[in-house]
Design an enzyme around this catalytic site. Structure first.
Site, PDB file in Angstrom:
ATOM      1  N   HIS A   1       0.767  -1.174  -0.015  1.00  0.00           N
ATOM      2  CA  HIS A   1       0.055  -0.176   0.159  1.00  0.00           C
ATOM      3  C   HIS A   1       0.825   1.254   0.050  1.00  0.00           C
ATOM      4  O   HIS A   1       0.403   2.381   0.382  1.00  0.00           O
ATOM      5  CB  HIS A   1      -0.971   0.050   1.067  1.00  0.00           C
ATOM      6  CG  HIS A   1      -2.095  -1.001   1.072  1.00  0.00           C
ATOM      7  ND1 HIS A   1      -2.829  -1.246   0.150  1.00  0.00           N
ATOM      8  CD2 HIS A   1      -2.376  -2.004   1.907  1.00  0.00           C
ATOM      9  CE1 HIS A   1      -3.823  -2.070   0.082  1.00  0.00           C
ATOM     10  NE2 HIS A   1      -3.217  -2.635   1.682  1.00  0.00           N
TER      11      HIS A   1
ATOM     12  N   SER B   1      -3.731  -7.030  -1.858  1.00  0.00           N
ATOM     13  CA  SER B   1      -4.770  -6.377  -0.891  1.00  0.00           C
ATOM     14  C   SER B   1      -5.326  -5.062  -1.827  1.00  0.00           C
ATOM     15  O   SER B   1      -4.552  -4.500  -2.441  1.00  0.00           O
ATOM     16  CB  SER B   1      -3.974  -5.899   0.377  1.00  0.00           C
ATOM     17  OG  SER B   1      -4.711  -5.238   1.209  1.00  0.00           O
TER      18      SER B   1
ATOM     19  N   GLU C   1      -6.605   0.972  -5.479  1.00  0.00           N
ATOM     20  CA  GLU C   1      -5.338   0.463  -5.800  1.00  0.00           C
ATOM     21  C   GLU C   1      -5.422  -0.855  -5.446  1.00  0.00           C
ATOM     22  O   GLU C   1      -6.246  -1.395  -4.745  1.00  0.00           O
ATOM     23  CB  GLU C   1      -4.423   1.188  -5.153  1.00  0.00           C
ATOM     24  CG  GLU C   1      -4.453   1.306  -3.472  1.00  0.00           C
ATOM     25  CD  GLU C   1      -3.669   0.327  -2.573  1.00  0.00           C
ATOM     26  OE1 GLU C   1      -3.023  -0.635  -3.376  1.00  0.00           O
ATOM     27  OE2 GLU C   1      -3.892   0.314  -1.555  1.00  0.00           O
TER      28      GLU C   1
END
Length: 231
Positions: free
Chosen positions: A72, A121, A147
């Protein structure tokens, strides 16, 4: 009960074993699932089939590739997703790591091939959801995909350290439950110790935020001013 959200809270959701080692090719391409339909997570939420349909159309219309991120971190793109689609199982992604040009991409590729990293994720906004009061399960019917990241420890749980960091980096405060779980994961705090820290620090910041007086930058300063119990 159908509920509509206008970009309320940015969330993180991940799934274990979403990338199989055999799906990672020598040229840096890989396939996996960023989300799975019909699975109830630990927060009592299910992603419904078709939840990404509108978002995928908007992404395609923009004509910009979605980056492959590492944990992330928007500052650490590793490559691009060349295909994003929904099938009967979930959100299927096909990505390409830039192993010839990005050193971190080569590292990620080696870890994927070895099976040391196997998770995907997603970061997303909830646009629409429905809630079943009898079962207590919320069904996410329309999501705005932001994303898709490669993650080391997928947990099918959006209350992770990465999720808390993800929110803070985007100017949001985590929930008290998310903060407590992140403290227990990051440090050897007991459940009661983590609850005490969250109650003394985060509760105050959440109150300030609701009153319009809080800001994310004040977290460290505010927590430093509290008399926390000895651990």
């Amino acid at each position: 009960m159908l509920m509509h959200f206008k970009h309320g809270q940015l969330k993180v959701r991940d799934f274990s074993l979403s990338i199989k080692a055999e799906a990672v090719k020598d040229d840096g391409t890989f396939e996996g699932y960023g989300s799975v339909f019909g699975v109830t997570d630990s927060y009592g939420e299910i992603v419904a089939a078709g939840a990404f349909t509108q978002s995928l159309k908007e992404i395609a219309a923009k004509g910009r590739p979605v980056p492959v991120l590492w944990q992330h971190q928007s500052s650490a793109p590793l490559g691009v997703y060349e295909a994003l689609s929904e099938d009967e199982h979930g959100l299927k992604v096909s990505g390409r790591l830039l192993i010839d040009d990005v050193p971190k991409a080569r590292e990620a590729h080696a870890l994927l091939k070895a099976g040391a990293v196997s998770g995907l994720s997603i970061g997303y906004w909830v646009r629409k959801s429905s809630y079943d009061e009898k079962t207590g399960v919320r069904t996410l019917t329309e999501l705005d995909l932001v994303e898709v990241s490669l993650v080391t420890f997928p947990a099918n749980d959006d209350a992770r350290i990465e999720a808390v960091k993800f929110k803070l980096e985007r100017g949001q405060l985590p929930t008290k439950s998310e903060f407590e779980k992140a403290l227990r994961e990051a440090f050897p705090f007991s459940k009661s110790q983590a609850a005490a820290i969250a109650s003394h620090g985060l509760d105050h910041l959440l109150r300030r935020e609701s009153e319009g007086a809080g800001d994310i930058k004040s977290i460290s300063d505010a927590i430093a001013g509290f008399n926390l119990p000895k651990l």
